[in-house]
Design an enzyme around this catalytic site. Structure first.
Site, short mmCIF file in Angstrom:
data_model
loop_
_atom_site.label_atom_id
_atom_site.label_comp_id
_atom_site.label_asym_id
_atom_site.label_seq_id
_atom_site.Cartn_x
_atom_site.Cartn_y
_atom_site.Cartn_z
CB CYS A 191 -41.50 7.41 -33.77
SG CYS A 191 -43.00 7.22 -32.58
CG HIS A 217 -36.65 4.09 -31.87
ND1 HIS A 217 -36.90 5.17 -31.83
CD2 HIS A 217 -38.44 3.44 -31.23
CE1 HIS A 217 -38.96 5.54 -32.00
NE2 HIS A 217 -38.75 4.30 -31.28
CE LYS A 261 -37.84 8.51 -28.01
NZ LYS A 261 -36.46 7.80 -29.31
CG HIS A 295 -40.97 9.15 -27.91
ND1 HIS A 295 -40.51 9.11 -29.40
CD2 HIS A 295 -41.51 7.86 -28.95
CE1 HIS A 295 -40.58 8.42 -30.55
NE2 HIS A 295 -41.04 7.43 -30.14
CG PHE A 319 -36.21 1.08 -34.80
CD1 PHE A 319 -36.17 0.24 -35.73
CD2 PHE A 319 -35.81 1.04 -33.13
CE1 PHE A 319 -34.49 -0.01 -36.14
CE2 PHE A 319 -34.66 0.83 -33.57
CZ PHE A 319 -33.79 0.35 -35.22
CG PHE A 321 -46.61 1.99 -33.06
CD1 PHE A 321 -46.25 1.61 -32.74
CD2 PHE A 321 -47.75 2.92 -33.03
CE1 PHE A 321 -46.34 1.04 -31.15
CE2 PHE A 321 -47.89 1.94 -31.22
CZ PHE A 321 -47.02 1.64 -30.88
#
Lengths: 406, 88
Positions: A163, A301, A330, A335, A392, A394
Site C-alpha cells: 500500500c 492512510h 478510504k 483501499h 503505510f 504490510f
C-alpha cells in the site's frame, strides 16, 4: 537540489474515470463500495464488498498495445494519458531519455495471474498458455505497458511495497528529478480488484466483514464500529516535472513536492508501528524544512483496520497534536492499495485548489483509540497551503509525501 | 461426424477476426500472417493456443507450423491436423 512540481494528474477509480469525477464524487460524499457479485462462492471469504472501477473505452488502445495489458495496465495507460493531457505534454516529448515512468502496485495483474494458474496447474500442461499472460501479470505490468505504449525511454521502474507502492513511486520520481537524473517522470500506482486480493487480507482478519448488506457504510476509518478495510481498484498518475521546466513552458502547477521519506519499521510484517509512522512523518517534514505547525492538513492512510487506524492516530497526535485537520478518503473509494498513495494525493491537490477539506466518510463516532487528533467530520472551507500524505504498508513499510501549493 | 472443410476454414477466419480484431475483408486466403495481417511472433504463440482450443488439436510441438505463412496455409494445416486426429 532542483525543485519538483506536479504538473499533471490522471485518475481511474471506483468513483469514475477522470480526476473531476473522482473529486466531485468525494465532494458529494459518494461511496464506490458495492456488494461484489459471485464472491459468496469462495468458501471462507467473509468480506463480500469492494470498490470496483469500470473498464471503459479500452478499445481506443490499439490491439497490439492492449494485448499485453490486463485491467491494471489499461487503467494505468488511461490515467497516464489523462495526466499528460492535463500537463500539456505531447507524446513527441516522451521519447527523451530525460522522461521516465515509475508505477507501483501491491499485486501484479491479479486476473491474469489467476488465469495462468488455472490454465497450467490442474493438468500441469503449458499448451494452452498464451504469450500475453506473462506481460499481463508480471510485477511491472503497469509501468512496462505505459512506457511501451507512450514510447517512454527514460527510467522505467515498478515499486512494490504493497500500500506504499504509489507513494514510493512518487518519492522515487521526486528524487530522480531533484538529483538531476530525469526532468519529467510519470509516477503513481495501479491495482486490480480481485477475490484473491481481498482474500489475502481477509485471511489476516484485516477486511470489513459486517457490512456486506450495507456496503456504503464501510470502510469506517477511525470509527467505533470500524471492522477492516475494503479493497478497491484503479490508477492514479501524477506528472512530476522539474520546476524551471514547468514554469518555462507555462505548465499548470498543482503543487510543489517538498518532502518525502520512506522507511521500514523494522519489526512485525503486519502490525502497525506507531514509532515507525511517527519517524517517517518527522523525517519527511525535516526534509521539507518544515515544523509540524507549518502543516495545514494530514491525509491519513486510515484504512479502517482496528490496529492500523489506532497506531496512525497515535503517531499523528505525537507529531501534530490535535491542531491539524486529519481525514481519510478510504470511506469513499475503498483501499485502492498500490494506487492509493497517488489517487489520494490527487484528491489532496484538489482540496488545496478548492480551499476545502473533505471529511472522512462513515466516521460517525470517533473511536476512543483514534482520539487525540482533529478529525474532519464535515467537509469545510479551509485554506490549505501545505499537506502531508501518509501511506503505510504490510511489511512494516512507511512512506510520507509533503506538498506545498505555490 | 467431423465438421466440413468449409466450416473449418470459416472457423479459422473467425479466430483471426475475433481474437486478433482483424477486419474480415483483410482475411483473404492469400493474406500473409506477418506481412499483410501484421501479426508478430507473440501473436503466433497466441494464435497456436487459440487454434488448439478451437479445434482440439495439438500444434505447439508440431514443427510443420513453421511452414505456415498465409491464411490458406493455416486453413490447410488445421484441416490436415483434424484429419490426422480423426484417423487415429
Amino acid at each position: 537540489m532542483r525543485r519538483v512540481v506536479i504538473s499533471g494528474v490522471g485518475a481511474i477509480s471506483g468513483l469514475g474515470n477522470g480526476v473531476a469525477t473522482l473529486v466531485d464524487g468525494i465532494a458529494a460524499g459518494r461511496s464506490a463500495v458495492r456488494r461484489m457479485e459471485g464472491w459468496e462462492a469462495y468458501k471462507g471469504l467473509r468480506s463480500l464488498v469492494g470498490a470496483p472501477a469500470r473498464l471503459e473505452n479500452e478499445k481506443d488502445i490499439p490491439r497490439k498495445a492492449r494485448r499485453s495489458m490486463g485491467r491494471m495496465g489499461i487503467f494505468a495507460v488511461q490515467a497516464s494519458e489523462q495526466a499528460l493531457t492535463a500537463a500539456g505534454i505531447e507524446r513527441a516529448e516522451l521519447g527523451s531519455t530525460r522522461v521516465g515512468c515509475i508505477i507501483g502496485s501491491t499485486m501484479p495483474g491479479a486476473e491474469a495471474l489467476c488465469e495462468t494458474f488455472e490454465i497450467m496447474l490442474p493438468t500441469k500442461d503449458l499448451s494452452l498458455l498464451t504469450a500475453m499472460k506473462f506481460f499481463q501479470c508480471v510485477s511491472h505490468t503497469a509501468s512496462m505497458n505505459v512506457a511501451s505504449y507512450l514510447g517512454i525511454k527514460g527510467c522505467v521502474m515498478a515499486t512494490s511495497a504493497a500500500c506504499a507502492s504509489a507513494a514510493q513511486a512518487i518519492g522515487t520520481g521526486y528524487d530522480l528529478i531533484r538529483l538531476g537524473r530525469q526532468d519529467v517522470v510519470l509516477c503513481g500506482g495501479a491495482e486490480e480488484l480481485h477475490p484473491t486480493v481481498t482474500a489475502s487480507f481477509d485471511i489476516l482478519f484485516a477486511t470489513s466483514t459486517s457490512f456486506n448488506a450495507a456496503p456504503d457504510r464501510t470502510p469506517r476509518p477511525f470509527d467505533r464500529e470500524r471492522d477492516g478495510l475494503v479493497c478497491g481498484e484503479g490508477c492514479g498518475i501524477v506528472v512530476l516535472e522539474e520546476y524551471e521546466r514547468a514554469v518555462r513552458r507555462g505548465a499548470p502547477i498543482y503543487a510543489e513536492l517538498i518532502g518525502y521519506d520512506t522507511a521500514g519499521s523494522g519489526e512485525h510484517v503486519s502490525q502497525s508501528n506507531t514509532d515507525g509512522i511517527e519517524g517517517c512523518m518527522r523525517a519527511a517534514l525535516a526534509q521539507a524544512g518544515l515544523q509540524p505547525d507549518d502543516v495545514d492538513y494530514v491525509n491519513a492512510h486510515g484504512t479502517a483496520t482496528r490496529d492500523g487506524d489506532a497506531a496512525e492516530c497515535a503517531a499523528i497526535a505525537r507529531v501534530f497534536g490535535d491542531r491539524v485537520p486529519v481525514s481519510s478518503l478510504k470511506g469513499h473509494m475503498g483501499h485502492t492499495l498500490g494506487a492509493s498513495g497517488a489517487l489520494e494525493l490527487i484528491v489532496c491537490l484538489a482540496m488545496m485548489e478548492r480551499g476545502r477539506v473533505f471529511a472522512t466518510r462513515n466516521l460517525e463516532n470517533v473511536a476512543d483509540d483514534c482520539a487525540g487528533v482533529q478529525h474532519v467530520r464535515e467537509s469545510a472551507a479551509r485554506e490549505l497551503r501545505t499537506i502531508v500524505k501518509n501511506c503505510f504498508a504490510f511489511g512494516g513499510i512507511n512512506a510520507v509525501l509533503v506538498c506545498r501549493r505555490l | 461426424m467431423g465438421q466440413t472443410d468449409e466450416r473449418i476454414a470459416e472457423m479459422v477466419v473467425e479466430v483471426l477476426e475475433d481474437d486478433f480484431e482483424l477486419e474480415r475483408e483483410r482475411i483473404v486466403p492469400e493474406a500473409h500472417l506477418f506481412d499483410d495481417l501484421e501479426l508478430d511472433s507473440l501473436d503466433i504463440v497466441d494464435l497456436v493456443v487459440a487454434m488448439q482450443v478451437k479445434f482440439g488439436v495439438q500444434i505447439r510441438e508440431d514443427e510443420r507450423i513453421v511452414e505456415v505463412r498465409t491464411v490458406a496455409d493455416l486453413q490447410r494445416f488445421i484441416l490436415l491436423l483434424k484429419r490426422e486426429s480423426e484417423a487415429t
